[in-house]
Design a protein around this motif. Structure first.
Motif, PDB file in Angstrom:
ATOM      1  N   VAL A 121       0.839  -1.200   0.000  1.00  0.00           N
ATOM      2  CA  VAL A 121       0.000   0.000   0.000  1.00  0.00           C
ATOM      3  C   VAL A 121       0.878   1.255   0.000  1.00  0.00           C
ATOM      4  O   VAL A 121       0.581   2.225  -0.706  1.00  0.00           O
ATOM      5  N   GLY A 122       1.966   1.232   0.747  1.00  0.00           N
ATOM      6  CA  GLY A 122       2.904   2.356   0.740  1.00  0.00           C
ATOM      7  C   GLY A 122       3.532   2.584  -0.624  1.00  0.00           C
ATOM      8  O   GLY A 122       3.631   3.726  -1.091  1.00  0.00           O
ATOM      9  N   LEU A 123       3.944   1.508  -1.266  1.00  0.00           N
ATOM     10  CA  LEU A 123       4.496   1.615  -2.625  1.00  0.00           C
ATOM     11  C   LEU A 123       3.476   2.220  -3.582  1.00  0.00           C
ATOM     12  O   LEU A 123       3.798   3.108  -4.378  1.00  0.00           O
ATOM     13  N   ASN A 124       2.253   1.723  -3.513  1.00  0.00           N
ATOM     14  CA  ASN A 124       1.199   2.218  -4.402  1.00  0.00           C
ATOM     15  C   ASN A 124       0.901   3.688  -4.155  1.00  0.00           C
ATOM     16  O   ASN A 124       0.722   4.456  -5.103  1.00  0.00           O
ATOM     17  N   THR A 125       0.850   4.074  -2.899  1.00  0.00           N
ATOM     18  CA  THR A 125       0.570   5.469  -2.564  1.00  0.00           C
ATOM     19  C   THR A 125       1.673   6.380  -3.095  1.00  0.00           C
ATOM     20  O   THR A 125       1.394   7.414  -3.719  1.00  0.00           O
ATOM     21  N   ALA A 126       2.909   5.997  -2.864  1.00  0.00           N
ATOM     22  CA  ALA A 126       4.036   6.792  -3.358  1.00  0.00           C
ATOM     23  C   ALA A 126       3.998   6.901  -4.877  1.00  0.00           C
ATOM     24  O   ALA A 126       4.215   7.985  -5.440  1.00  0.00           O
ATOM     25  N   PHE A 127       3.702   5.797  -5.541  1.00  0.00           N
ATOM     26  CA  PHE A 127       3.638   5.815  -6.998  1.00  0.00           C
ATOM     27  C   PHE A 127       2.530   6.731  -7.500  1.00  0.00           C
ATOM     28  O   PHE A 127       2.734   7.522  -8.421  1.00  0.00           O
ATOM     29  N   LEU A 128       1.345   6.619  -6.911  1.00  0.00           N
ATOM     30  CA  LEU A 128       0.221   7.454  -7.350  1.00  0.00           C
ATOM     31  C   LEU A 128       0.501   8.943  -7.139  1.00  0.00           C
ATOM     32  O   LEU A 128       0.206   9.768  -8.016  1.00  0.00           O
ATOM     33  N   VAL A 129       1.074   9.299  -6.005  1.00  0.00           N
ATOM     34  CA  VAL A 129       1.395  10.700  -5.740  1.00  0.00           C
ATOM     35  C   VAL A 129       2.402  11.208  -6.763  1.00  0.00           C
ATOM     36  O   VAL A 129       2.237  12.290  -7.341  1.00  0.00           O
ATOM     37  N   GLU A 130       3.428  10.433  -7.024  1.00  0.00           N
ATOM     38  CA  GLU A 130       4.444  10.839  -8.006  1.00  0.00           C
ATOM     39  C   GLU A 130       3.863  10.909  -9.414  1.00  0.00           C
ATOM     40  O   GLU A 130       4.153  11.840 -10.170  1.00  0.00           O
ATOM     41  N   ALA A 131       3.046   9.954  -9.778  1.00  0.00           N
ATOM     42  CA  ALA A 131       2.443   9.949 -11.122  1.00  0.00           C
ATOM     43  C   ALA A 131       1.565  11.172 -11.322  1.00  0.00           C
ATOM     44  O   ALA A 131       1.657  11.855 -12.358  1.00  0.00           O
ATOM     45  N   ILE A 132       0.716  11.462 -10.356  1.00  0.00           N
ATOM     46  CA  ILE A 132      -0.162  12.636 -10.478  1.00  0.00           C
ATOM     47  C   ILE A 132       0.671  13.915 -10.549  1.00  0.00           C
ATOM     48  O   ILE A 132       0.392  14.803 -11.360  1.00  0.00           O
ATOM     49  N   SER A 133       1.695  13.994  -9.723  1.00  0.00           N
ATOM     50  CA  SER A 133       2.561  15.173  -9.730  1.00  0.00           C
ATOM     51  C   SER A 133       3.221  15.376 -11.090  1.00  0.00           C
ATOM     52  O   SER A 133       3.239  16.490 -11.627  1.00  0.00           O
ATOM     53  N   ARG A 134       3.731  14.315 -11.662  1.00  0.00           N
ATOM     54  CA  ARG A 134       4.406  14.433 -12.962  1.00  0.00           C
ATOM     55  C   ARG A 134       3.426  14.738 -14.098  1.00  0.00           C
ATOM     56  O   ARG A 134       3.739  15.510 -15.000  1.00  0.00           O
TER      57      ARG A 134
END
Length: 143
Positions: A121-134
């Motif tokens: 869940v932590g990996l997914n959250t970090a990925f989603l935040v980074e993806a949206i930011s980019r």
């Protein structure tokens, strides 16, 4: 106890690899779709992409839950697939209703399943935040 730690560690490693593969495929898609994001209708594109990414990551979570359920069946901890899968999902999400518990012989393995869920869940959250930011950065550069 050592056996539980070995099995749990191996399952955590496998689930992290599975989720990393799902994230890697999502990164590949996002890289290919880069120019598409820059064209107008930014909000809708972000919405579609976010829904797609979340569903894709949930698919990865599901594969991990099935792997743990399979291990519980293989170790003869549960007698049927429904019980093994239910326990895996409830513990993986750290919901932990408590209506099903493991025997003392296997309870550390249940704790490691919860740790695995937290990591994923932590990996997914970090990925989603980074993806949206980019995505938003790429969209704003073209405005």
């Amino acid at each position: 106890m050592l056996l539980q730690l070995i099995y749990g560690t191996l399952l955590i490693i496998i689930t992290v690899i599975v989720q990393a593969l799902f994230i890697g495929m999502a990164v590949h898609f996002l890289a290919k779709a880069g120019p598409w994001f820059e064209r107008p209708s930014h909000s809708l594109k972000l919405l579609y992409t976010l829904v797609g990414l979340v569903l894709w990551l949930v698919a990865g979570l599901s594969v991990s839950a099935w792997l743990w359920a399979g291990a519980f069946l293989w170790l003869d901890i549960f007698n049927d697939l429904e019980s093994a899968l239910y326990f895996s999902v409830v513990t993986f999400t750290t919901l932990g209703y408590g209506d099903m518990t493991l025997t003392a012989q296997w309870r550390i393995l249940g704790s490691l399943l919860a740790v695995s869920g937290l990591i994923i869940v932590g990996l997914n959250t970090a990925f989603l935040v980074e993806a949206i930011s980019r995505i938003r950065s790429a969209q704003l550069e073209k405005v």
